[in-house]
Design a protein around this motif. Structure first.
Motif, PDB file in Angstrom:
ATOM      1  N   PRO A  97       0.884  -1.271  -0.275  1.00  0.00           N
ATOM      2  CA  PRO A  97      -0.002   0.079  -0.163  1.00  0.00           C
ATOM      3  C   PRO A  97       1.230   0.858  -0.107  1.00  0.00           C
ATOM      4  CG  PRO A  97       0.174  -1.011   1.860  1.00  0.00           C
ATOM      5  CD  PRO A  97       0.318  -2.031   1.500  1.00  0.00           C
ATOM      6  N   ALA A 268      -5.445  -6.103  -1.962  1.00  0.00           N
ATOM      7  CA  ALA A 268      -5.483  -4.884  -2.061  1.00  0.00           C
ATOM      8  C   ALA A 268      -6.643  -4.113  -2.319  1.00  0.00           C
ATOM      9  CB  ALA A 268      -3.994  -4.128  -2.583  1.00  0.00           C
ATOM     10  N   ARG A 270      -9.087  -1.295  -3.710  1.00  0.00           N
ATOM     11  CA  ARG A 270      -8.735   0.626  -3.951  1.00  0.00           C
ATOM     12  C   ARG A 270     -10.927   1.507  -4.187  1.00  0.00           C
ATOM     13  NH1 ARG A 270      -5.425   4.959  -5.084  1.00  0.00           N
ATOM     14  NH2 ARG A 270      -6.681   6.997  -6.590  1.00  0.00           N
ATOM     15  N   THR A 283      -7.449   3.626  -0.411  1.00  0.00           N
ATOM     16  CA  THR A 283      -6.742   1.713  -0.041  1.00  0.00           C
ATOM     17  C   THR A 283      -6.509   1.392   0.698  1.00  0.00           C
ATOM     18  OG1 THR A 283      -5.552   3.012  -2.226  1.00  0.00           O
ATOM     19  CG2 THR A 283      -4.596   0.581  -1.234  1.00  0.00           C
TER      20      THR A 283
END
Length: 452
Positions: A97, A268, A270, A283
Motif C-alpha cells: 500500500p 488490496a 481501492r 486503499t
C-alpha cells in the motif's frame, strides 16, 4: 466351462458398472468422475459464497465496512506484481500500500512512494466471482462427448445391456436371451450391411461407428488439453501449467509460493467514490478466506486434468490401433470371455464389418464366452441363409417381372434359380434323372376332338 460358471460370469460382468454402459472405462472417467466432481464443487462453492463470509476488509476509515467489502468483492481486488519479491518489506506477498517509505523499484525504504508509480503494475483478480460457473462449464464440457456417442449405433445396444444385467432372466431363460441378442445382431448389424446396394452407404455403415468412437476419444483429449490451457488464461499472474509440481514451492527466484501467487489470501482494494468535495478514494487490505479452499480444490483438479490428458491420449491411440488391426480385438474378446468354441465366432467376426465388431466387443463385456458362442452360432446360420438368398436373387427378380412360363410349373427356389440361367447344379442331377425316368414311362394319349 460349466453352465453354473457361465451364469456366474454373466452376473459378475453385469455387476461391474463400467461394463454396463455404451462407453468404455476411460470415457466414463471423463464423463462420470469429472462431471460429478465438478458439479459437487460448484454446489459447494455456491453455498460458501451465499452463506459464508466471502471477504473481510479493514483499514477503511472513510467508508462503512459492509460497503467496503461489497465494493471490493464486486469491483475487483488486486495485488502488485513488483511486491512479490520483497520478503520482510511488505505486509503480505503482492501487497504494498502507498503508505510509509517504500520504493518498490529499488526495494529501499528511503522516501514516500509515488502514487502513480505505485499502481502501474496492478494485477486484478476477479476470477473468484465466477468459480461456480467455471465448475459447471467444465462439467458440461466433459459430458458433451457422451451426448455425441449416444447419437451413434451404440445407443441401440443399451436395452440389450440392461437385459444381460438382469440375473433372473439369465437364470431362468438363457435360450431366450441368446435368441434376442442374435436376432438383434442380425437385424441391426448384419442385414443392413448386406441389404444395401450403394457402395457409399455400405462404406458409411461399416465405418460410421468407427469414426464416431474415434472422434469421441479425440474430443475427450482435446477437452482435457483445452481445460488446462484455458484455466491458465484465467490467472493473470503465476504459472498454472506447473501448479501441481511447484505447489508449496517458491516461484523461480521469488520467495513467494506458487499457491500464494495464484490464490492470494490477502489482497488490496481501492475504493473510489464521488463526494461533495470531488472524487474520494481510499486503499485498504482485504482477506479472501475462500482461496484457502480453492487452492486445494484446484490442486486436485490439476492432477486429474494431467492424468486425463495422458489417459485420453493413450486411449485414442489404442483405439485407432485396434481398428487398424482387428485381430487384436478378436483375440481380446476370445481371451477375456474364455470362449472355448471359436469357429462360429470367427466367421461372424469377419462378416459384420468394423462397426459391427465394436458392437460385438461391447456386448462381449456383458456376457460369458459360452453365451457369446451360442449367439455367434445363431448369427452365422442367419448369415448363411442370407447369402443363399442373395445368390438366388436374380432368378427371383426374373420371375417377379416376367412370371413363370405357363408350360413350366413353378419350381422350388434352388431349381428355379438354376433353370432361369440354364445351369443345373449337382444337387439337382439325381432329382432330374428320376423325373426323366418317370416321364418315359408315361403313355402319351392323343387329344380327343369329340365335344363332351
Amino acid at each position: 466351462m460349466s453352465y453354473l460358471f457361465t451364469i456366474g460370469l454373466d452376473k459378475m460382468k453385469g455387476a461391474i458398472p463400467f461394463m454396463s454402459s455404451i462407453d468404455d472405462v476411460t470415457d466414463q472417467i471423463n464423463r462420470n468422475t469429472m462431471t460429478r466432481l465438478m458439479v459437487m464443487w460448484a454446489i459447494l462453492s455456491t453455498f460458501n459464497q451465499l452463506i459464508g463470509a466471502n471477504i473481510s476488509c479493514l483499514k477503511f476509515t472513510k467508508f462503512d465496512k459492509d460497503f467496503a467489502e461489497q465494493y471490493c468483492w464486486t469491483q475487483g481486488i488486486y495485488t502488485h506484481m513488483d511486491a512479490y519479491d520483497m520478503p520482510g518489506q511488505t505486509p503480505y506477498p503482492g501487497i504494498a500500500p502507498c503508505v510509509g517509505r517504500l520504493n518498490i523499484k529499488t526495494g529501499k525504504i528511503n522516501y514516500p512512494c509515488n502514487e502513480k508509480e505505485m499502481f502501474e503494475k496492478k494485477v486484478f483478480h476477479s476470477w473468484y466471482q465466477w468459480v461456480p460457473f467455471y465448475y459447471i462449464a467444465v462439467a458440461v464440457a466433459y459430458y458433451f462427448p457422451y451426448l455425441i456417442l449416444k447419437t451413434t449405433k451404440l445407443r441401440r445396444i443399451k436395452p440389450l445391456i440392461n437385459l444381460l444385467k438382469d440375473e433372473n432372466i439369465i437364470d431362468q431363460h438363457p435360450k431366450m436371451v441368446v435368441k434376442k441378442v442374435s436376432t438383434w445382431l442380425y437385424n441391426e448389424v448384419v442385414y443392413p450391411r448386406y441389404a444395401t446396394t450403394s457402395s457409399f452407404h455400405r462404406f458409411w455403415g461399416d465405418f460410421s461407428l468407427v469414426f464416431g468412437v474415434t472422434a469421441v476419444k479425440f474430443l475427450y483429449f482435446v477437452i482435457a488439453i483445452g481445460h488446462m490451457l484455458l484455466t491458465a488464461r484465467m490467472f493473470k499472474i503465476g504459472n498454472w501449467i506447473t501448479y501441481g509440481l511447484m505447489f508449496g514451492m517458491p516461484t523461480g527466484g521469488s520467495q513467494t509460493h506458487v499457491k500464494d501467487v495464484l490464490f492470494p489470501k490477502v489482497v488490496a482494494c481501492r475504493i473510489e467514490k464521488w463526494a461533495a468535495s470531488g472524487l474520494e478514494f481510499e486503499t485498504g487490505m482485504c482477506t479472501l478466506a475462500l482461496n484457502v479452499m480453492y487452492q486445494y480444490l484446484f490442486l486436485v483438479m490439476w492432477y486429474l486434468n494431467v492424468a486425463l490428458i495422458f489417459l485420453n491420449a493413450i486411449s485414442w491411440f489404442y483405439t485407432m490401433f485396434k481398428f487398424l488391426n482387428p485381430n487384436i480385438t478378436h483375440k481380446w474378446i476370445v481371451n477375456s470371455s474364455m470362449m472355448q468354441t471359436t469357429a462360429d465366432f470367427t466367421r461372424m467376426f469377419g462378416y459384420i464389418g468394423p462397426s459391427g465388431r465394436i458392437v460385438v466387443a461391447k456386448l462381449s463385456e456383458n456376457m460369458s464366452g459360452y453365451m457369446l458362442a451360442m449367439v455367434s452360432s445363431k448369427v452365422v446360420k442367419k448369415i448363411d441363409s442370407l447369402q443363399r438368398r442373395r445368390k438366388n436373387k436374380p432368378a427371383l427378380e426374373f420371375y417377379r417381372i416376367n412370371g413363370a412360363p405357363p408350360e413350366m410349373p413353378r419350381q422350388p427356389l434352388m431349381e428355379s434359380a438354376a433353370l432361369a440361367f440354364g445351369v443345373v447344379p449337382q444337387c439337382m442331377t439325381k432329382t432330374n434323372s428320376n423325373m426323366n425316368k418317370a416321364n418315359n414311362n408315361i403313355t402319351m394319349r392323343p387329344r380327343s376332338n369329340t365335344m363332351s
